[in-house]
Scaffold this active site. Structure first.
Site, PDB file in Angstrom:
ATOM      1  N   ALA A   1      -2.002   2.255  -1.645  1.00 24.83           N
ATOM      2  CA  ALA A   1      -0.831   3.059  -1.261  1.00 24.83           C
ATOM      3  C   ALA A   1      -0.539   2.866   0.223  1.00 24.83           C
ATOM      4  O   ALA A   1      -1.426   2.963   1.062  1.00 24.83           O
ATOM      5  CB  ALA A   1      -1.085   4.532  -1.558  1.00 24.83           C
TER       6      ALA A   1
ATOM      7  N   TYR B   1       2.699  -0.629  11.782  1.00 30.02           N
ATOM      8  CA  TYR B   1       2.059  -0.957  10.500  1.00 30.02           C
ATOM      9  C   TYR B   1       0.766  -1.748  10.725  1.00 30.02           C
ATOM     10  O   TYR B   1      -0.297  -1.404  10.189  1.00 30.02           O
ATOM     11  CB  TYR B   1       3.059  -1.765   9.665  1.00 30.02           C
ATOM     12  CG  TYR B   1       2.533  -2.354   8.381  1.00 30.02           C
ATOM     13  CD1 TYR B   1       2.497  -1.617   7.208  1.00 30.02           C
ATOM     14  CD2 TYR B   1       2.115  -3.694   8.332  1.00 30.02           C
ATOM     15  CE1 TYR B   1       2.046  -2.185   6.017  1.00 30.02           C
ATOM     16  CE2 TYR B   1       1.660  -4.259   7.149  1.00 30.02           C
ATOM     17  CZ  TYR B   1       1.628  -3.500   5.998  1.00 30.02           C
ATOM     18  OH  TYR B   1       1.179  -4.067   4.836  1.00 30.02           O
TER      19      TYR B   1
HETATM   20  N1  LIG Z   1       3.758  -6.928  -0.098  1.00 33.37           N
HETATM   21  C1  LIG Z   1       3.291  -7.488   1.003  1.00 33.37           C
HETATM   22  O1  LIG Z   1       3.908  -8.411   1.541  1.00 33.37           O
HETATM   23  C2  LIG Z   1       1.995  -7.019   1.617  1.00 33.37           C
HETATM   24  C3  LIG Z   1       1.406  -7.801   2.624  1.00 33.37           C
HETATM   25  C4  LIG Z   1       0.213  -7.362   3.194  1.00 33.37           C
HETATM   26  C5  LIG Z   1      -0.367  -6.184   2.773  1.00 33.37           C
HETATM   27  N2  LIG Z   1       0.234  -5.433   1.806  1.00 33.37           N
HETATM   28  C6  LIG Z   1      -0.396  -4.175   1.422  1.00 33.37           C
HETATM   29  O2  LIG Z   1      -0.675  -4.187   0.028  1.00 33.37           O
HETATM   30  C7  LIG Z   1      -0.593  -2.865  -0.491  1.00 33.37           C
HETATM   31  C8  LIG Z   1       0.317  -2.836  -1.698  1.00 33.37           C
HETATM   32  O3  LIG Z   1       1.598  -3.307  -1.295  1.00 33.37           O
HETATM   33  P1  LIG Z   1       2.780  -3.585  -2.322  1.00 33.37           P
HETATM   34  O4  LIG Z   1       3.464  -4.816  -1.873  1.00 33.37           O
HETATM   35  O5  LIG Z   1       2.291  -3.490  -3.722  1.00 33.37           O
HETATM   36  O6  LIG Z   1       3.734  -2.373  -1.960  1.00 33.37           O
HETATM   37  P2  LIG Z   1       4.465  -1.331  -2.930  1.00 33.37           P
HETATM   38  O7  LIG Z   1       5.390  -0.553  -2.061  1.00 33.37           O
HETATM   39  O8  LIG Z   1       5.008  -2.025  -4.114  1.00 33.37           O
HETATM   40  O9  LIG Z   1       3.254  -0.398  -3.385  1.00 33.37           O
HETATM   41  C9  LIG Z   1       2.791   0.687  -2.653  1.00 33.37           C
HETATM   42  C10 LIG Z   1       2.689   1.861  -3.599  1.00 33.37           C
HETATM   43  O10 LIG Z   1       2.170   2.985  -2.895  1.00 33.37           O
HETATM   44  C11 LIG Z   1       2.890   4.139  -3.299  1.00 33.37           C
HETATM   45  N3  LIG Z   1       2.779   5.116  -2.215  1.00 33.37           N
HETATM   46  C12 LIG Z   1       3.346   5.039  -0.987  1.00 33.37           C
HETATM   47  N4  LIG Z   1       3.005   6.111  -0.260  1.00 33.37           N
HETATM   48  C13 LIG Z   1       2.194   6.879  -1.042  1.00 33.37           C
HETATM   49  C14 LIG Z   1       1.522   8.111  -0.847  1.00 33.37           C
HETATM   50  N5  LIG Z   1       1.630   8.777   0.313  1.00 33.37           N
HETATM   51  N6  LIG Z   1       0.780   8.610  -1.861  1.00 33.37           N
HETATM   52  C15 LIG Z   1       0.680   7.954  -3.043  1.00 33.37           C
HETATM   53  N7  LIG Z   1       1.299   6.769  -3.282  1.00 33.37           N
HETATM   54  C16 LIG Z   1       2.047   6.243  -2.296  1.00 33.37           C
HETATM   55  C17 LIG Z   1       4.310   3.642  -3.562  1.00 33.37           C
HETATM   56  O11 LIG Z   1       5.051   4.476  -4.438  1.00 33.37           O
HETATM   57  C18 LIG Z   1       4.045   2.265  -4.179  1.00 33.37           C
HETATM   58  O12 LIG Z   1       3.942   2.342  -5.590  1.00 33.37           O
HETATM   59  C19 LIG Z   1      -0.135  -1.983   0.661  1.00 33.37           C
HETATM   60  O13 LIG Z   1      -1.262  -1.366   1.248  1.00 33.37           O
HETATM   61  C20 LIG Z   1       0.490  -2.968   1.619  1.00 33.37           C
HETATM   62  O14 LIG Z   1       0.457  -2.506   2.961  1.00 33.37           O
HETATM   63  C21 LIG Z   1       1.391  -5.829   1.212  1.00 33.37           C
END
Ligand SMILES: NC(=O)c1ccc[n+]([C@@H]2O[C@H](COP(=O)([O-])OP(=O)(O)OC[C@H]3O[C@@H](n4cnc5c(N)ncnc54)[C@H](O)[C@@H]3O)[C@@H](O)[C@H]2O)c1
Length: 333
Positions: A90, A157
């Site tokens: 999350a 971030y």
């Molecule tokens: N997508 C990318 O490019 C990328 C790159 C590096 C790291 N990440 C990390 O990977 C992880 C997943 O990313 P993703 O791309 O699947 O993003 P995403 O936004 O699809 O998934 C994040 C999820 O967390 C939930 N969420 C947000 N705040 C919340 C809270 N306070 N309580 C409960 N749920 C909450 C959202 O509803 C969402 O379903 C994250 O930690 C992100 O920082 C992503």
């Protein structure tokens, strides 16, 4: 041997952010690997129930979806009780963190603290946490290894992700909580947000190409990224739980450098289009003009290597996106 290797089979796992792009892929793979129970905690600010449709059809009552927030400490205490593994995904997007830094502090920093604290209290065996290549900012060395310093990052971030890694290290030292943090590079794949405010460039380009318009690149498109498919990231999460490693961070990337221009050309090819590229005026999005990861540590310690190359991955992305349009058309019929 550190004793940190955890099987997936027969274990109970909590996946925060489990309705999101990567989290839902982790849920699919945990269930396929034989987890006894997977509990998703998501507040659905970005996650979607459709992302869990396959998992819930395949797993039935092995999957529980809880709508709630990682700021809810009582709920976290309840959900971590009896839990073996926590996969913490999350978070808010980098762009939203810049627009709403206090909300980002509450979600990425306090929320992660809450998860770690609850995991210690409940005796969770291992936490696998999502970090990011953003911790490096614009790196000084390529390919970039995990030992590269974080001082070139200037995003909230990236700062929060670096602090998350620091919190995990300190709780390992204070309470012996086993963990692995994974620094994902440029993520793409099915279930990317196709509709939201923070829709990625690939989705915008697919829309344009499908409309017969060239993909639009701001500037010369020379900046490079290192792409990694969602499926491979989910595999890395599963392998990080299984591997006999703790207190470590790993780069998770394709280990190939692709320019923005190269990406647009690859997408045109994946959509069998011969449209040209269109260049718009340079826009300062972020100062990171180059990414290329060294992934040898993940290969050595986790037995992880990417399986899906960019060409195949983009074709799969296009198939998924076309399917979304077909579903939407069906829904209004
Ligand atoms: N997508 C990318 O490019 C990328 C790159 C590096 C790291 N990440 C990390 O990977 C992880 C997943 O990313 P993703 O791309 O699947 O993003 P995403 O936004 O699809 O998934 C994040 C999820 O967390 C939930 N969420 C947000 N705040 C919340 C809270 N306070 N309580 C409960 N749920 C909450 C959202 O509803 C969402 O379903 C994250 O930690 C992100 O920082 C992503």
């Amino acid at each position: 041997m550190s004793g940190a290797a955890q099987p997936i089979e027969g274990q109970r796992a909590l996946v925060t952010g489990g309705a999101g792009t990567i989290g839902s892929a982790v849920v699919d793979q945990l269930l396929a690997a034989g987890a006894a129970e997977v509990v998703v905690l998501d507040n659905f600010v970005r996650g979607r129930r459709e992302n869990l449709a396959d998992a819930s059809a395949a797993a039935g009552d092995r999957l529980t979806v809880v709508e709630g927030d990682i700021d809810d400490r009582a709920l976290l205490a309840e959900l971590t009780r009896g839990t073996d593994l926590v996969f913490h995904l999350a978070a808010l997007r980098i762009t939203q963190c810049a627009e709403q830094p206090r909300l980002a502090l509450e979600c990425l920093v306090d929320g992660t603290f809450n998860i770690i604290e609850a995991s210690v209290e409940a005796g969770v065996k291992k936490v696998v946490a999502s970090s990011s290549a953003s911790v490096y900012g614009l790196a000084e060395e390529f390919p970039t290894t995990e030992r590269h310093h974080p001082y070139n990052n200037d995003t909230f971030y990236g700062a929060a992700k670096a602090f998350n890694e620091g919190m995990l290290r300190s709780f390992k030292a204070m309470h012996d909580l086993d963990y692995v943090a994974l620094r994902y590079f440029n993520v793409y794949g099915p279930r990317m947000d196709a509709h939201g405010k923070y829709t990625e460039v690939l989705i915008r380009w697919m829309e344009r190409i499908a409309d017969g318009r060239p993909p639009l690149i701001f500037g010369d498109g020379a900046q490079t990224m290192d792409f990694v498919h969602v499926h491979d990231i989910a595999r890395a999460n599963v392998l990080a739980a299984r591997a006999d490693v703790t207190d470590r961070v790993y780069n998770i990337a394709g280990a190939e450098e692709t320019s923005l221009k190269g990406l647009a050309l690859a997408l045109l090819s994946a959509m069998d289009s011969d449209l040209p590229l269109e260049h718009g005026p340079e826009r300062e999005v972020n100062g990171v003009t180059r990414r290329l990861a060294d992934i040898s540590a993940a290969a050595r310690d986790l037995g992880w290597k990417p399986e899906i190359g960019l060409e195949d991955g983009l074709r799969g992305l296009v198939r998924w996106w076309v399917g979304l349009g077909a579903e939407a058309a069906e829904a209004v019929r």
